[in-house]
Write a protein that holds these residues in place. Structure first.
Motif, mmCIF file in Angstrom:
data_model
loop_
_atom_site.group_PDB
_atom_site.id
_atom_site.type_symbol
_atom_site.label_atom_id
_atom_site.label_comp_id
_atom_site.label_asym_id
_atom_site.label_seq_id
_atom_site.Cartn_x
_atom_site.Cartn_y
_atom_site.Cartn_z
ATOM 1 N N GLU A 1 -14.951 13.311 3.526
ATOM 2 C CA GLU A 1 -16.340 13.342 3.988
ATOM 3 C C GLU A 1 -17.332 12.829 2.967
ATOM 4 O O GLU A 1 -18.489 12.548 3.302
ATOM 5 C CB GLU A 1 -16.706 14.763 4.425
ATOM 6 N N SER A 2 -16.918 12.666 1.706
ATOM 7 C CA SER A 2 -17.842 12.144 0.701
ATOM 8 C C SER A 2 -17.886 10.617 0.688
ATOM 9 O O SER A 2 -18.700 10.033 -0.009
ATOM 10 C CB SER A 2 -17.453 12.651 -0.697
ATOM 11 N N PHE A 3 -17.021 9.978 1.469
ATOM 12 C CA PHE A 3 -16.978 8.516 1.519
ATOM 13 C C PHE A 3 -17.987 7.974 2.519
ATOM 14 O O PHE A 3 -18.229 8.575 3.563
ATOM 15 C CB PHE A 3 -15.599 8.016 1.959
ATOM 16 N N GLU A 4 -18.524 6.813 2.190
ATOM 17 C CA GLU A 4 -19.282 6.027 3.153
ATOM 18 C C GLU A 4 -18.392 4.835 3.501
ATOM 19 O O GLU A 4 -17.991 4.077 2.618
ATOM 20 C CB GLU A 4 -20.604 5.539 2.557
ATOM 21 N N VAL A 5 -18.058 4.705 4.775
ATOM 22 C CA VAL A 5 -17.162 3.644 5.222
ATOM 23 C C VAL A 5 -17.936 2.702 6.132
ATOM 24 O O VAL A 5 -18.536 3.133 7.119
ATOM 25 C CB VAL A 5 -15.943 4.215 5.972
ATOM 26 N N ILE A 6 -17.916 1.423 5.778
ATOM 27 C CA ILE A 6 -18.617 0.402 6.547
ATOM 28 C C ILE A 6 -17.575 -0.572 7.082
ATOM 29 O O ILE A 6 -16.735 -1.063 6.326
ATOM 30 C CB ILE A 6 -19.640 -0.343 5.667
ATOM 31 N N VAL A 7 -17.623 -0.849 8.372
ATOM 32 C CA VAL A 7 -16.681 -1.768 9.006
ATOM 33 C C VAL A 7 -17.414 -3.066 9.319
ATOM 34 O O VAL A 7 -18.519 -3.055 9.857
ATOM 35 C CB VAL A 7 -16.102 -1.157 10.300
ATOM 36 N N THR A 8 -16.767 -4.187 8.976
ATOM 37 C CA THR A 8 -17.365 -5.491 9.260
ATOM 38 C C THR A 8 -17.342 -5.767 10.756
ATOM 39 O O THR A 8 -16.574 -5.155 11.499
ATOM 40 C CB THR A 8 -16.591 -6.628 8.558
ATOM 41 N N GLY A 9 -18.148 -6.696 11.174
ATOM 42 C CA GLY A 9 -18.062 -7.204 12.535
ATOM 43 C C GLY A 9 -17.040 -8.327 12.578
ATOM 44 O O GLY A 9 -16.487 -8.718 11.552
ATOM 45 N N GLY A 10 -16.776 -8.836 13.750
ATOM 46 C CA GLY A 10 -15.860 -9.960 13.881
ATOM 47 C C GLY A 10 -14.864 -9.763 15.005
ATOM 48 O O GLY A 10 -15.000 -8.860 15.821
ATOM 49 N N VAL A 11 -13.839 -10.607 15.009
ATOM 50 C CA VAL A 11 -12.818 -10.607 16.047
ATOM 51 C C VAL A 11 -11.629 -9.776 15.570
ATOM 52 O O VAL A 11 -11.112 -9.991 14.473
ATOM 53 C CB VAL A 11 -12.358 -12.057 16.344
ATOM 54 N N ILE A 12 -11.181 -8.842 16.390
ATOM 55 C CA ILE A 12 -10.051 -7.978 16.037
ATOM 56 C C ILE A 12 -8.745 -8.658 16.439
ATOM 57 O O ILE A 12 -8.573 -9.079 17.585
ATOM 58 C CB ILE A 12 -10.154 -6.615 16.750
ATOM 59 N N ARG A 13 -7.824 -8.741 15.459
ATOM 60 C CA ARG A 13 -6.487 -9.252 15.748
ATOM 61 C C ARG A 13 -5.656 -8.112 16.323
ATOM 62 O O ARG A 13 -5.578 -7.031 15.719
ATOM 63 C CB ARG A 13 -5.806 -9.769 14.479
ATOM 64 N N ASN A 14 -5.012 -8.366 17.442
ATOM 65 C CA ASN A 14 -4.237 -7.323 18.096
ATOM 66 C C ASN A 14 -3.060 -6.835 17.257
ATOM 67 O O ASN A 14 -2.743 -5.645 17.256
ATOM 68 C CB ASN A 14 -3.727 -7.809 19.456
ATOM 69 N N ARG A 15 -2.396 -7.729 16.540
ATOM 70 C CA ARG A 15 -1.146 -7.366 15.860
ATOM 71 C C ARG A 15 -1.313 -6.365 14.725
ATOM 72 O O ARG A 15 -0.411 -5.586 14.444
ATOM 73 C CB ARG A 15 -0.412 -8.608 15.377
ATOM 74 N N ASP A 16 -2.467 -6.376 14.037
ATOM 75 C CA ASP A 16 -2.613 -5.491 12.884
ATOM 76 C C ASP A 16 -3.984 -4.823 12.775
ATOM 77 O O ASP A 16 -4.262 -4.151 11.796
ATOM 78 C CB ASP A 16 -2.316 -6.259 11.599
ATOM 79 N N ARG A 17 -4.821 -5.035 13.771
ATOM 80 C CA ARG A 17 -6.165 -4.439 13.807
ATOM 81 C C ARG A 17 -7.048 -4.916 12.649
ATOM 82 O O ARG A 17 -7.945 -4.220 12.203
ATOM 83 C CB ARG A 17 -6.076 -2.919 13.854
ATOM 84 N N GLY A 18 -6.765 -6.131 12.163
ATOM 85 C CA GLY A 18 -7.607 -6.758 11.157
ATOM 86 C C GLY A 18 -8.758 -7.481 11.837
ATOM 87 O O GLY A 18 -8.640 -7.927 12.978
ATOM 88 N N ILE A 19 -9.872 -7.578 11.131
ATOM 89 C CA ILE A 19 -11.064 -8.232 11.675
ATOM 90 C C ILE A 19 -11.321 -9.503 10.877
ATOM 91 O O ILE A 19 -11.371 -9.478 9.647
ATOM 92 C CB ILE A 19 -12.290 -7.290 11.603
ATOM 93 N N THR A 20 -11.476 -10.627 11.582
ATOM 94 C CA THR A 20 -11.721 -11.910 10.927
ATOM 95 C C THR A 20 -12.817 -12.660 11.668
ATOM 96 O O THR A 20 -13.323 -12.204 12.682
ATOM 97 C CB THR A 20 -10.437 -12.774 10.901
ATOM 98 N N GLY A 21 -13.159 -13.820 11.134
ATOM 99 C CA GLY A 21 -14.125 -14.693 11.790
ATOM 100 C C GLY A 21 -15.411 -14.845 10.999
ATOM 101 O O GLY A 21 -15.617 -14.226 9.955
ATOM 102 N N GLU A 22 -16.276 -15.706 11.512
ATOM 103 C CA GLU A 22 -17.542 -16.005 10.832
ATOM 104 C C GLU A 22 -18.421 -14.774 10.675
ATOM 105 O O GLU A 22 -19.070 -14.602 9.634
ATOM 106 C CB GLU A 22 -18.299 -17.103 11.589
ATOM 107 N N ALA A 23 -18.463 -13.916 11.682
ATOM 108 C CA ALA A 23 -19.292 -12.708 11.584
ATOM 109 C C ALA A 23 -18.809 -11.815 10.442
ATOM 110 O O ALA A 23 -19.611 -11.192 9.738
ATOM 111 C CB ALA A 23 -19.271 -11.946 12.904
ATOM 112 N N THR A 24 -17.498 -11.765 10.234
ATOM 113 C CA THR A 24 -16.925 -10.968 9.147
ATOM 114 C C THR A 24 -17.373 -11.521 7.799
ATOM 115 O O THR A 24 -17.808 -10.771 6.918
ATOM 116 C CB THR A 24 -15.378 -10.990 9.222
#
Length: 185
Positions: free
Chosen positions: A56-79
């Protein structure tokens, strides 16, 4: 991968900011960091993003972008655009292969572009790669090993690779050797 992750976690101080990219070893890094305090983490890995809020002491920020189905990684220009808004203390990256000339390689062009943005926006770059990555061929070049500050691996690389790391001023941390020193095997 678990031992590599635990070794890297020892080099991340409490209250640090970091990028964590796509990869199964980086997911183990996320687990190994859970006992830290006050980390601020930006990730393009939904698996990492699901692990880290356990602290709970962490601040977690997730990038925007396209999610790859195989590994749930996010890529692309928005990322890439999102990552460029930050400058973190550490960037934790992984690769598919390390060539004998020091090139860090991967298979996905979009993932490499995100990795480059992480490297450019991190004060220190930590590479996690198990021994099977040395000499493994992949087509897309991320960067040269000299853009990395430290390599965390499971077994000591061949002498030629160790010489390349030393010539590039890359600190080498080997989980097997630390385990032997601490009699943890």
């Amino acid at each position: 991968k678990i031992q590599i992750a635990r070794l890297l976690a020892r080099h991340i101080p409490d209250l640090a900011s970091l990028f964590i990219d796509i990869g199964t070893t980086t997911e183990e890094v996320a687990k190994a960091l859970l006992k830290h305090k006050g980390l601020r983490i930006i990730t393009n890995n939904l698996n990492v993003a699901a692990i880290l809020p356990e602290n709970e002491s962490f601040e977690v920020i997730v990038t925007g972008g396209v999610i790859r189905n195989r590994d749930r990684g996010i890529t692309g220009e928005a990322t890439i655009d999102f990552i460029r808004q930050f400058k973190t203390d550490f960037g934790v990256i992984s690769v598919s292969g390390i060539d004998s000339d020091g090139s860090l390689l991967d298979f996905d062009y979009r993932e490499v572009r995100v990795g480059k943005a992480i490297i450019q926006n991190s004060r220190k770059v930590f590479l996690v790669a198990d021994h099977s990555k040395f000499g493994r061929e992949a087509m897309v070049r991320l960067c040269n090993i000299d853009e990395v500050d430290a390599l965390f691996t499971d077994k000591r690389p061949e002498p030629a690779a160790c010489n390349m790391l030393a010539a590039s001023n890359v600190d080498l941390y080997v989980a097997d050797e630390v385990m032997d020193e601490n009699h943890e095997k």
